[in-house]
Enzyme design. Structure first.
Site, PDB file in Angstrom:
ATOM      1  N   GLY A 120      31.183  63.056  18.764  1.00  0.00           N
ATOM      2  CA  GLY A 120      31.062  61.680  19.246  1.00  0.00           C
ATOM      3  C   GLY A 120      31.215  61.614  20.742  1.00  0.00           C
ATOM      4  CB  SER A 121      32.261  58.819  22.870  1.00  0.00           C
ATOM      5  OG  SER A 121      33.535  58.521  22.346  1.00  0.00           O
ATOM      6  N   GLY A 135      36.415  59.278  22.862  1.00  0.00           N
ATOM      7  CA  GLY A 135      37.026  59.433  21.538  1.00  0.00           C
ATOM      8  C   GLY A 135      37.563  60.842  21.336  1.00  0.00           C
ATOM      9  CD  GLU A 143      25.839  61.556  25.976  1.00  0.00           C
ATOM     10  OE1 GLU A 143      25.106  62.117  25.156  1.00  0.00           O
ATOM     11  OE2 GLU A 143      27.062  61.394  25.787  1.00  0.00           O
ATOM     12  CD  GLU A 154      28.224  68.196  19.414  1.00  0.00           C
ATOM     13  OE1 GLU A 154      27.834  67.429  20.310  1.00  0.00           O
ATOM     14  OE2 GLU A 154      27.785  68.209  18.260  1.00  0.00           O
ATOM     15  CB  CYS A 161      24.686  66.072  20.827  1.00  0.00           C
ATOM     16  SG  CYS A 161      24.185  67.007  19.398  1.00  0.00           S
TER      17      CYS A 161
HETATM   18  P1  NAP Z   1      32.931  57.474  19.103  1.00  0.00           P
HETATM   19  O1  NAP Z   1      33.162  56.148  19.683  1.00  0.00           O
HETATM   20  O2  NAP Z   1      33.407  58.636  19.856  1.00  0.00           O
HETATM   21  O3  NAP Z   1      33.577  57.475  17.656  1.00  0.00           O
HETATM   22  C1  NAP Z   1      33.503  58.594  16.793  1.00  0.00           C
HETATM   23  C2  NAP Z   1      34.633  58.523  15.802  1.00  0.00           C
HETATM   24  O4  NAP Z   1      35.869  58.721  16.482  1.00  0.00           O
HETATM   25  C3  NAP Z   1      34.722  57.180  15.135  1.00  0.00           C
HETATM   26  O5  NAP Z   1      35.003  57.423  13.782  1.00  0.00           O
HETATM   27  C4  NAP Z   1      35.861  56.487  15.827  1.00  0.00           C
HETATM   28  O6  NAP Z   1      36.619  55.691  14.948  1.00  0.00           O
HETATM   29  C5  NAP Z   1      36.738  57.651  16.266  1.00  0.00           C
HETATM   30  N1  NAP Z   1      37.414  57.345  17.532  1.00  0.00           N
HETATM   31  C6  NAP Z   1      36.844  56.983  18.696  1.00  0.00           C
HETATM   32  N2  NAP Z   1      37.788  56.820  19.647  1.00  0.00           N
HETATM   33  C7  NAP Z   1      38.969  57.089  19.064  1.00  0.00           C
HETATM   34  C8  NAP Z   1      40.309  57.077  19.519  1.00  0.00           C
HETATM   35  N3  NAP Z   1      40.626  56.742  20.757  1.00  0.00           N
HETATM   36  N4  NAP Z   1      41.280  57.405  18.632  1.00  0.00           N
HETATM   37  C9  NAP Z   1      40.957  57.716  17.355  1.00  0.00           C
HETATM   38  N5  NAP Z   1      39.714  57.722  16.867  1.00  0.00           N
HETATM   39  C10 NAP Z   1      38.734  57.419  17.706  1.00  0.00           C
HETATM   40  O7  NAP Z   1      31.406  57.731  18.817  1.00  0.00           O
HETATM   41  P2  NAP Z   1      30.350  56.875  17.993  1.00  0.00           P
HETATM   42  O8  NAP Z   1      30.962  55.711  17.306  1.00  0.00           O
HETATM   43  O9  NAP Z   1      29.687  57.859  17.160  1.00  0.00           O
HETATM   44  O10 NAP Z   1      29.331  56.401  19.088  1.00  0.00           O
HETATM   45  C11 NAP Z   1      29.734  55.803  20.281  1.00  0.00           C
HETATM   46  C12 NAP Z   1      29.236  56.618  21.453  1.00  0.00           C
HETATM   47  O11 NAP Z   1      29.547  58.003  21.300  1.00  0.00           O
HETATM   48  C13 NAP Z   1      27.751  56.607  21.649  1.00  0.00           C
HETATM   49  O12 NAP Z   1      27.285  55.484  22.302  1.00  0.00           O
HETATM   50  C14 NAP Z   1      27.552  57.874  22.428  1.00  0.00           C
HETATM   51  O13 NAP Z   1      27.795  57.675  23.787  1.00  0.00           O
HETATM   52  C15 NAP Z   1      28.567  58.814  21.911  1.00  0.00           C
HETATM   53  N6  NAP Z   1      28.041  59.809  20.964  1.00  0.00           N
HETATM   54  C16 NAP Z   1      27.714  61.025  21.444  1.00  0.00           C
HETATM   55  C17 NAP Z   1      27.243  61.989  20.587  1.00  0.00           C
HETATM   56  C18 NAP Z   1      26.888  63.339  21.083  1.00  0.00           C
HETATM   57  O14 NAP Z   1      26.565  64.169  20.288  1.00  0.00           O
HETATM   58  N7  NAP Z   1      26.923  63.591  22.353  1.00  0.00           N
HETATM   59  C19 NAP Z   1      27.097  61.735  19.245  1.00  0.00           C
HETATM   60  C20 NAP Z   1      27.440  60.485  18.769  1.00  0.00           C
HETATM   61  C21 NAP Z   1      27.921  59.533  19.652  1.00  0.00           C
HETATM   62  P3  NAP Z   1      36.211  54.178  14.622  1.00  0.00           P
HETATM   63  O15 NAP Z   1      34.738  54.082  14.669  1.00  0.00           O
HETATM   64  O16 NAP Z   1      36.772  53.984  13.273  1.00  0.00           O
HETATM   65  O17 NAP Z   1      36.830  53.359  15.681  1.00  0.00           O
END
Ligand code: NAP
Length: 527
Positions: free
Chosen positions: A240-241, A244, A392, A264, A301
């Site tokens: 994810g991000s 996160g 990004e 990742e 990604c």
């Molecule tokens: P995300 O915001 O990083 O969330 C991924 C997971 O991690 C979710 O289940 C989220 O929980 C959890 N999470 C996020 N922040 C957290 C924290 N501070 N403490 C505990 N758990 C946390 O990613 P996303 O929802 O998939 O997408 C949001 C952004 O991530 C996108 O806009 C993009 O920029 C990025 N992304 C990047 C990639 C890559 O491969 N580079 C892939 C996917 C997404 P909850 O949703 O339950 O809050």
């Protein structure tokens, strides 16, 4: 059937009060099913069950675990069309993509099953005793990889199947002998529950212990944070991000017993365009990159977010053709309103930077949640001076950096953060003359590509999907391919241990017939 409940081991459970729904991005409406977030008590039970399942599951033979993994694949296949319909309704992605991802998920499970069936993956090393060695006798030492313990996997938003409930992280951890607790991604909780039901069925059919798998719903960050801090949890997988992943990494590091977090995260996947290649093939590469940047609405990604070249006719041709071609492509639907919201604001922020030339920004009306692609251009100097341009923008956006010369291009590469991939578009002779650029890029990435595109990640043993931080939290490991199993094991040595009490992988007779390093020589024979 979707119940909206959590799987706490083999039991469905929904004792909490916090509920949420998933969203159909294509139709711009909420889906009907109501999901109940896991409570602290349910998290605790899932973690305790996983800890107790670990005692027996980690001792299962490779053959038994392979039967389990293949049964999961069969049960996922048996979900049939209903899985595809749920996937598309929760992701905005088309059915073709859903079917492709299901195939990849099933393929990954099969690949890990084959990998562990023959036990050679444990990297057995045996150094036999030399009681007469002078000045001191040498003891018998035997080492192999053993499972770490219960693993928490965070489902990825952009891969509802292949990097979620039964995706690469889960398949690798189960293959290693680790029970898995999935923190389901809230955007595709229904797809997650269906796949979880397949895993539970497979576990029951193949006699795996209750707690080998749990699936927890959550609509906020608390469930994930509680899981990462639970003493029974021994490692974490995340996609994810950067925000996160880094938050979870920090939580894990602050525990009384710190644990590894294999995250990742973001990557802008730089592409270096060398002049000779552009002099002859600028139009070809521009068309190819228009496709790569917009593939899957840019939600990969490995999306090429940065294109770096040297000022000249070739780069000018490439830039103008890319601008023309990219706006010919119909916008496509993004995963969720939150993702398109992040894309729109990230793109706006990038485009409002000074001394930046917007080459293309899809100007026609697009449906709700459909991403409008854009390409912009800056000088090497501006890029080097403005860190905002290094961020990004998750979606169909790419920035061209026009450098004055090779030296500045090298400087731009040196200034980049760690990346999953780096690509070089060049003539072969040009490549040999640009060893500084190649070395600089190699230092920043986990995979280097010659005359191709970074999108499309093959699942095979030689794939490296991970790179220097922040592409991943530990560049020594991969999230794709059978080597991903190495994240969930630790090396363990037996000293002077009785032969009959050793695991089969280390016994004198080599009953599994695996490849081992015995007294410095690779062999599959007994000793
Ligand atoms: P995300 O915001 O990083 O969330 C991924 C997971 O991690 C979710 O289940 C989220 O929980 C959890 N999470 C996020 N922040 C957290 C924290 N501070 N403490 C505990 N758990 C946390 O990613 P996303 O929802 O998939 O997408 C949001 C952004 O991530 C996108 O806009 C993009 O920029 C990025 N992304 C990047 C990639 C890559 O491969 N580079 C892939 C996917 C997404 P909850 O949703 O339950 O809050």
């Amino acid at each position: 059937m979707i119940t909206g409940k959590n799987y706490i081991g083999n039991q469905l459970s929904a004792i909490g009060a916090k509920t949420y729904k998933t969203f159909n991005s294509q139709l711009n409406i909420e889906n009907e099913h109501v999901f109940t977030e896991a409570t602290a008590n349910e998290i605790n039970i899932a973690a305790s069950l996983a800890a107790s399942a670990f005692k027996t599951y980690s001792k299962k033979s490779g053959k038994d675990k392979a039967v389990f993994l293949r049964a999961i694949a069969d049960e996922i296949e048996a979900l049939g069309e209903a899985l595809i319909t749920t996937y598309t309704s929760e992701s905005g992605l088309p059915a073709g993509r859903a079917m492709g991802e299901r195939g990849r998920t099933i393929g990954q499970l099969g690949a890990f099953a084959s990998h562990i069936e023959n036990g050679s993956w444990v990297e057995a090393r045996i150094d036999t005793a030399q009681p007469d060695r002078q000045p001191l006798p040498k003891v018998d030492l035997r080492k192999m990889n053993v499972a770490l313990g219960p693993v928490v996997v965070f489902g990825a938003s952009n891969f509802p199947l292949a990097f979620s409930t039964a995706g690469g992280d889960t398949a690798a951890a189960l293959a290693a002998g680790c029970p898995v607790i999935v923190k389901s991604h809230p955007m595709h909780a229904g797809t997650g529950e269906m796949v979880a039901s397949a895993i539970i069925k497979a576990a029951e059919k193949t006699g795996m212990p209750n707690g080998v798998f749990s699936n927890l719903n959550s609509s906020g960050i608390e469930v994930g944070q509680t899981l990462v801090q639970h003493p029974a949890v021994k490692a974490v997988g995340f996609t994810g991000s950067i925000r996160g992943g880094r938050a979870l990494f920090d939580f894990a590091a602050k525990r009384p017993e710190p644990i590894p977090v294999f995250a990742e995260m973001g990557s802008i996947n730089p592409v270096v365009l060398l002049p000779e290649a552009l002099n002859t093939k600028a139009v070809h590469w521009a068309k190819t990159y228009a496709g790569s940047i917009t593939l899957g609405a840019g939600q990969f990604c490995t999306n090429p977010g940065l294109l770096i070249g040297i000022k000249g006719e070739g780069l000018a041709n490439f830039a103008s053709t890319l601008a023309e071609e990219i706006v010919k492509i119909e916008p496509s639907c993004m995963l969720h309103p939150a993702i398109i919201g992040a894309y729109d604001s990230g793109k706006a922020r990038a485009l409002e930077q000074t001394e930046l030339n917007v080459l293309a920004d899809y100007g026609l009306e697009a449906r709700s949640n459909y991403a409008k692609q854009a390409v912009s251009m800056v000088s090497g100097k501006t890029f080097l001076e403005n860190p905002v341009l290094h961020n990004e923008v998750f979606g169909p956006f790419s920035l061209i950096v026009e450098c004055e010369n090779e030296l500045q291009l090298e400087e731009v590469i040196h200034k980049l953060e760690g990346q999953l991939t780096g690509t070089i578009i060049a003539e072969e002779t040009e490549l040999t003359h640009s060893s500084n650029i190649v070395s600089a890029l190699q230092n920043r990435v986990g995979r280097i590509i010659f005359n191709g595109v970074p999108t499309g990640v093959e699942v095979c043993p030689s794939m490296q999907h991970g790179g220097p931080y922040p592409a991943s939290t530990d560049s020594r490991f991969t999230a794709v391919g059978v080597d991903a199993i190495k994240r969930w094991v630790r090396p363990f040595s037996f000293q002077a241990w009785p032969n009959e009490l050793l695991p089969d992988e280390l016994k004198n007779e080599n009953p599994l017939g695996i490849s081992r390093l015995v007294d410095g020589t690779h062999t599959d024979q007994g000793i």
